[in-house]
Design a protein around this motif. Structure first.
Motif, mmCIF file in Angstrom:
data_model
loop_
_atom_site.group_PDB
_atom_site.id
_atom_site.type_symbol
_atom_site.label_atom_id
_atom_site.label_comp_id
_atom_site.label_asym_id
_atom_site.label_seq_id
_atom_site.Cartn_x
_atom_site.Cartn_y
_atom_site.Cartn_z
ATOM 1 N N ASN A 35 31.193 24.963 100.255
ATOM 2 C CA ASN A 35 32.584 24.742 100.612
ATOM 3 C C ASN A 35 32.945 23.276 100.868
ATOM 4 O OD1 ASN A 35 34.723 26.528 100.822
ATOM 5 N ND2 ASN A 35 34.849 26.173 103.036
ATOM 6 N N TYR A 36 32.037 22.548 101.477
ATOM 7 C CA TYR A 36 32.365 21.154 101.792
ATOM 8 C C TYR A 36 32.361 20.291 100.546
ATOM 9 C CZ TYR A 36 33.184 22.301 106.481
ATOM 10 O OH TYR A 36 33.757 22.858 107.590
ATOM 11 N N ALA A 37 31.485 20.587 99.593
ATOM 12 C CA ALA A 37 31.530 19.883 98.315
ATOM 13 C C ALA A 37 32.834 20.231 97.596
ATOM 14 C CB ALA A 37 30.326 20.273 97.463
ATOM 15 N N GLU A 38 33.244 21.504 97.669
ATOM 16 C CA GLU A 38 34.526 21.927 97.074
ATOM 17 C C GLU A 38 35.687 21.152 97.686
ATOM 18 O OE1 GLU A 38 35.401 23.670 94.635
ATOM 19 O OE2 GLU A 38 33.917 25.251 94.277
ATOM 20 N N ARG A 39 35.640 20.983 99.000
ATOM 21 C CA ARG A 39 36.713 20.266 99.672
ATOM 22 C C ARG A 39 36.745 18.807 99.216
ATOM 23 N NH1 ARG A 39 38.218 22.269 105.012
ATOM 24 N NH2 ARG A 39 38.250 24.521 104.767
ATOM 25 N N PHE A 40 35.569 18.221 99.060
ATOM 26 C CA PHE A 40 35.523 16.843 98.575
ATOM 27 C C PHE A 40 36.125 16.763 97.170
ATOM 28 C CE2 PHE A 40 34.055 13.053 96.640
ATOM 29 C CZ PHE A 40 34.089 12.120 97.664
ATOM 30 N N ALA A 41 35.768 17.726 96.331
ATOM 31 C CA ALA A 41 36.289 17.746 94.956
ATOM 32 C C ALA A 41 37.813 17.848 94.982
ATOM 33 C CB ALA A 41 35.678 18.923 94.185
ATOM 34 N N ARG A 42 38.335 18.650 95.890
ATOM 35 C CA ARG A 42 39.795 18.782 95.973
ATOM 36 C C ARG A 42 40.456 17.477 96.431
ATOM 37 N NH1 ARG A 42 43.821 23.052 98.998
ATOM 38 N NH2 ARG A 42 45.653 21.773 98.633
ATOM 39 N N LEU A 43 39.895 16.850 97.461
ATOM 40 C CA LEU A 43 40.459 15.576 97.938
ATOM 41 C C LEU A 43 40.477 14.553 96.807
ATOM 42 C CD1 LEU A 43 38.618 15.199 101.385
ATOM 43 C CD2 LEU A 43 41.051 15.566 101.054
ATOM 44 N N ALA A 44 39.387 14.511 96.035
ATOM 45 C CA ALA A 44 39.286 13.536 94.942
ATOM 46 C C ALA A 44 40.312 13.854 93.862
ATOM 47 C CB ALA A 44 37.867 13.555 94.357
ATOM 48 N N HIS A 45 40.443 15.137 93.544
ATOM 49 C CA HIS A 45 41.397 15.560 92.515
ATOM 50 C C HIS A 45 42.830 15.231 92.938
ATOM 51 C CE1 HIS A 45 43.327 17.964 89.430
ATOM 52 N NE2 HIS A 45 44.017 18.558 90.384
ATOM 53 N N GLU A 46 43.168 15.572 94.182
ATOM 54 C CA GLU A 46 44.534 15.317 94.670
ATOM 55 C C GLU A 46 44.843 13.817 94.676
ATOM 56 O OE1 GLU A 46 46.769 17.732 95.941
ATOM 57 O OE2 GLU A 46 45.468 19.490 96.013
ATOM 58 N N ALA A 47 43.797 13.005 94.827
ATOM 59 C CA ALA A 47 43.991 11.551 94.852
ATOM 60 C C ALA A 47 44.046 10.981 93.428
ATOM 61 C CB ALA A 47 42.872 10.894 95.656
ATOM 62 N N GLY A 48 43.984 11.858 92.431
ATOM 63 C CA GLY A 48 44.098 11.385 91.047
ATOM 64 C C GLY A 48 42.790 10.872 90.478
ATOM 65 N N ARG A 49 41.677 11.192 91.139
ATOM 66 C CA ARG A 49 40.370 10.832 90.606
ATOM 67 C C ARG A 49 39.849 12.022 89.812
ATOM 68 N NH1 ARG A 49 43.163 7.357 93.738
ATOM 69 N NH2 ARG A 49 41.927 5.555 94.347
ATOM 70 N N THR A 50 39.020 11.763 88.811
ATOM 71 C CA THR A 50 38.542 12.836 87.950
ATOM 72 C C THR A 50 37.212 13.376 88.481
ATOM 73 O OG1 THR A 50 39.638 11.807 86.091
ATOM 74 C CG2 THR A 50 37.937 13.430 85.564
ATOM 75 N N VAL A 51 37.186 14.673 88.735
ATOM 76 C CA VAL A 51 35.989 15.303 89.286
ATOM 77 C C VAL A 51 35.181 15.957 88.179
ATOM 78 C CG1 VAL A 51 35.153 17.115 90.845
ATOM 79 C CG2 VAL A 51 37.124 15.709 91.499
ATOM 80 N N VAL A 52 33.911 15.645 88.119
ATOM 81 C CA VAL A 52 32.989 16.341 87.221
ATOM 82 C C VAL A 52 32.119 17.222 88.120
ATOM 83 C CG1 VAL A 52 31.172 16.108 85.485
ATOM 84 C CG2 VAL A 52 32.994 14.371 85.640
ATOM 85 N N ARG A 53 32.201 18.525 87.891
ATOM 86 C CA ARG A 53 31.501 19.457 88.780
ATOM 87 C C ARG A 53 30.114 19.769 88.242
ATOM 88 N NH1 ARG A 53 35.370 22.593 91.713
ATOM 89 N NH2 ARG A 53 33.935 24.349 91.658
ATOM 90 N N LEU A 54 29.163 19.858 89.138
ATOM 91 C CA LEU A 54 27.806 20.264 88.762
ATOM 92 C C LEU A 54 27.476 21.468 89.630
ATOM 93 C CD1 LEU A 54 25.111 19.588 87.276
ATOM 94 C CD2 LEU A 54 24.477 18.293 89.316
ATOM 95 N N SER A 55 27.302 22.631 89.007
ATOM 96 C CA SER A 55 27.144 23.810 89.860
ATOM 97 C C SER A 55 25.728 23.889 90.428
ATOM 98 C CB SER A 55 27.585 25.074 89.133
ATOM 99 O OG SER A 55 26.556 25.531 88.337
ATOM 100 N N VAL A 56 25.666 24.358 91.654
ATOM 101 C CA VAL A 56 24.400 24.501 92.381
ATOM 102 C C VAL A 56 24.425 25.901 92.971
ATOM 103 C CG1 VAL A 56 22.991 23.615 94.301
ATOM 104 C CG2 VAL A 56 24.458 22.033 93.018
ATOM 105 N N GLY A 57 23.337 26.644 92.834
ATOM 106 C CA GLY A 57 23.296 28.012 93.358
ATOM 107 C C GLY A 57 23.425 28.031 94.869
ATOM 108 N N PRO A 58 23.943 29.160 95.423
ATOM 109 C CA PRO A 58 24.197 29.223 96.866
ATOM 110 C C PRO A 58 22.929 29.177 97.719
ATOM 111 C CG PRO A 58 24.610 31.357 95.840
ATOM 112 C CD PRO A 58 24.339 30.392 94.725
ATOM 113 N N LYS A 59 21.775 29.345 97.079
ATOM 114 C CA LYS A 59 20.523 29.276 97.848
ATOM 115 C C LYS A 59 19.604 28.199 97.313
ATOM 116 C CE LYS A 59 20.207 33.915 99.545
ATOM 117 N NZ LYS A 59 19.275 35.016 99.792
ATOM 118 N N GLU A 60 20.215 27.176 96.691
ATOM 119 C CA GLU A 60 19.393 26.132 96.073
ATOM 120 C C GLU A 60 19.708 24.778 96.659
ATOM 121 O OE1 GLU A 60 20.207 25.933 91.896
ATOM 122 O OE2 GLU A 60 19.627 28.044 91.642
#
Ligand code: PLP
Length: 377
Positions: free
Chosen positions: A86-111
């Motif tokens: 969730n906190y990485a998601e929140r960071f991605a949202r802040l960056a997106h809203e600020a007009g920065r381009t987010v490249v997501r790298l998925s990580v498993g919930p237990k990894e």
């Protein structure tokens, strides 16, 4: 009442007492106290005077995260975010809203985020300038290897932004050994055991100065905060500071000095283990295997029982003297227990007893998570 949440945390009476004063924040005497707090935070982060600075910003951790992404990632610039929770998601949202381009790298919930996967993502796209990583992912409870990820970024000539909000003050951090880091940010109210309302960003000063006027925000421009410190002195804020919260932080830093950072980490680890084994004795199932469970927050599968509601459990724990979060951040139903704050063995043992009594009162005897839930886990 004991806050069994991963911040804001239960504080020591000396920390609370530091709030009880009126303060003129522009007064020189107080400015001196502020400059000392800044210096102590810099030292705790392993910062080197001249090369690094500890900048202070009014507000909670999201403000620091947004300030960091706006200051260091130019508009249209790309930031790789390992989606650890969730906190990485929140960071991605802040960056997106600020007009920065987010490249997501998925990580498993237990990894743990994989340094090799980060390296592959960076190699695949040379236009990614930054990696933003969460040190202790407060939604899962997993601690990520920021040093190893930082080394991969450095090897490919990229920079990093580190969310150390639920780590700083307990988990080790040495910015002098992280030349790729533009910023490490954290708040006063988690492992530092101070009050909420203040965030700090330890920055590389040369990089920060080079990023002047990139933030597209005055309030959140770290380059402007650095310039202000350099020209007006480190004992002042640009705008009205939460001075009482700074005083509480000074008292909290005294306590951290006398305890020591490694001893604080050991106390949190012991807290986590008492809770982990305690809930198991009640028939409950922690969400993570013990090997990957971090010392900050413990998620426990919700019992699969008709009487279970998270709010009902929260309400049943309150008369026992404990407050827990009334939301969960895991992909499966759970409740979460914070292991941090000015609390130790006896509070943890009381908490385990309280959890059992609350479940009894709710009439929940069958406490295993459902099979479907455990398989999803
Ligand atoms: C608490 C937290 C934040 C910031 O939360 P605020 O509510 O804005 O202080 C950011 N990242 C992590 C990992 C956190 O635990």
């Amino acid at each position: 009442m004991i806050l069994l949440i991963p911040g804001p945390v239960t504080t020591h009476p000396e920390v609370k007492a530091a709030l009880l004063q009126d303060i003129a924040p522009w007064d020189n005497d107080w400015g001196h106290r502020l400059a000392v707090v800044r210096q102590r935070l810099l030292a705790l982060a392993g910062g080197v005077s001249g090369r690094h600075a500890a900048l202070l910003l009014q507000g909670c951790g999201h403000f620091a995260a947004e300030a960091a992404v706006r200051t260091f990632v130019p508009r249209g610039g790309k930031v790789l975010v390992p989606i650890t929770g969730n906190y990485a998601e929140r960071f991605a949202r802040l960056a997106h809203e600020a007009g920065r381009t987010v490249v997501r790298l998925s990580v498993g919930p237990k990894e743990r985020a994989s340094p090799a996967a980060v390296a592959r993502a960076l190699a695949a796209d040379p236009t990614i300038g930054h990696v933003a990583m969460v040190y202790s992912e407060t939604s899962s409870g997993i601690v990520h290897d920021i040093a190893a990820i930082g080394r991969e970024a450095a090897a490919l000539g990229r920079r990093t932004l580190v969310d150390a909000v639920s780590a700083f003050g307990a988990l080790p951090l040495d910015i002098a050994a992280m030349p790729e880091a533009d910023a490490v940010f954290f708040t006063s109210n988690k492992c530092l055991e101070g009050m909420p309302g203040l965030s700090a960003i330890v920055v590389d000063t040369a990089r920060t100065a080079a990023c002047a006027a990139q933030a597209e925000s005055w309030s959140l421009d770290l380059a402007d905060i650095l310039r202000h410190g350099q020209t007006s002195g480190w004992g002042s804020f640009r705008f009205t500071p939460p001075a009482q919260v700074v005083e509480a932080l000074a008292a909290a830093l005294d306590r951290l000095d006398s305890e020591s950072r490694p001893a604080r980490l050991a106390r949190y680890e012991a807290n986590m283990r008492t809770l982990y084994h305690g809930v198991q004795r009640h028939g409950l199932t922690p969400c993570l295997p013990e090997a990957i469970q971090g010392p900050i927050v413990l998620n426990v599968h919700a019992p699969e029982h008709a009487n279970w509601t998270l709010q009902g459990f929260v309400d049943a724990l309150k008369p026992e003297g404990f407050v827990i979060s009334n939301f969960h951040n895991t992909p499966w139903p759970s409740f979460r227990l914070g292991c941090i704050g000015a609390i130790g063995k006896s509070e943890m043992e009381q908490a385990v007893t309280a959890i059992g009594r609350a479940l009894d009162r709710m009439g929940i005897v069958q406490r295993q998570a459902g099979t479907a839930q455990r398989q999803a886990a």
